[in-house]
Design a protein around this motif. Structure first.
Motif, PDB file in Angstrom:
ATOM      1  N   GLU A  23       0.893  -0.714  -0.072  1.00 51.80           N
ATOM      2  CA  GLU A  23      -0.099  -0.063  -0.225  1.00 51.80           C
ATOM      3  C   GLU A  23       0.905   1.773  -0.360  1.00 51.80           C
ATOM      4  N   GLU A 102     -12.474  -4.190  -1.277  1.00 51.48           N
ATOM      5  CA  GLU A 102     -12.578  -4.421   0.365  1.00 51.48           C
ATOM      6  C   GLU A 102     -12.200  -2.754  -0.075  1.00 51.48           C
ATOM      7  N   ARG A 103     -10.999  -1.799   0.560  1.00 51.13           N
ATOM      8  CA  ARG A 103     -10.074  -0.846   0.798  1.00 51.13           C
ATOM      9  C   ARG A 103     -11.017   0.570  -0.279  1.00 51.13           C
ATOM     10  N   PRO A 105      -9.321   1.454  -2.377  1.00 53.79           N
ATOM     11  CA  PRO A 105      -8.172   2.829  -2.732  1.00 53.79           C
ATOM     12  C   PRO A 105      -8.759   3.798  -4.205  1.00 53.79           C
TER      13      PRO A 105
END
Length: 110
Positions: A23, A102-103, A105
Motif C-alpha cells: 500500500e 474491500e478498501r 483505494p
C-alpha cells in the motif's frame, strides 16, 4: 557428455515465487499494488517498486491517479507498507483484487 546436456537445457522459470501486496499512502488517499519479492525482505522489494513508481512518474506523462497525486503532493509525502506476502502469482493477483474491492483505494484505476 552430461555437463553439455545440463548447459543446453534452459532453466524452468519458478511459478511459486513470492509476491508482495503493498500500500502507498498519502493523507487519506491510498494505492494498492503488487510486486514480485525480488529482494531479501518484502519491505526491500516494496521499496524497489516504490522507486520504480517514482522514476516512471518523472519520465512518463501518465495521468494515472497515483502519478497525479505523486506530482501534486511530492514523493516525500508518501508512505509505503507491506500488506501481505503470498506464494504464487495467481493467488497474489486474486488477493490484490480482493483487497482493492474491500478498501476501495482512490488512487487505483477504476
Amino acid at each position: 557428455s552430461r555437463v553439455m546436456e545440463t548447459q543446453n537445457k534452459r532453466r524452468r522459470k519458478r511459478c511459486d515465487r513470492s509476491y508482495v501486496v503493498y500500500e502507498l499512502r498519502v493523507g487519506r488517499l491510498s494505492y494498492i499494488g503488487i510486486t514480485a519479492r525480488t529482494h531479501s525482505t518484502p519491505n526491500k522489494s516494496v521499496w524497489a517498486r516504490w522507486r520504480k513508481h517514482q522514476s516512471r512518474c518523472r519520465s512518463e506523462q501518465k495521468s494515472w491517479p497515483l502519478y497525479e497525486a505523486m506530482r501534486k503532493y511530492g514523493v516525500e509525502a508518501f508512505e509505503y507498507s507491506v500488506v501481505e506476502t503470498l506464494r504464487g502469482r495467481a493467488a497474489a493477483y486474486a488477493r490484490e483484487r480482493e483487497i482493492i474491492r474491500e478498501r476501495k483505494p482512490r488512487l487505483n484505476l477504476a
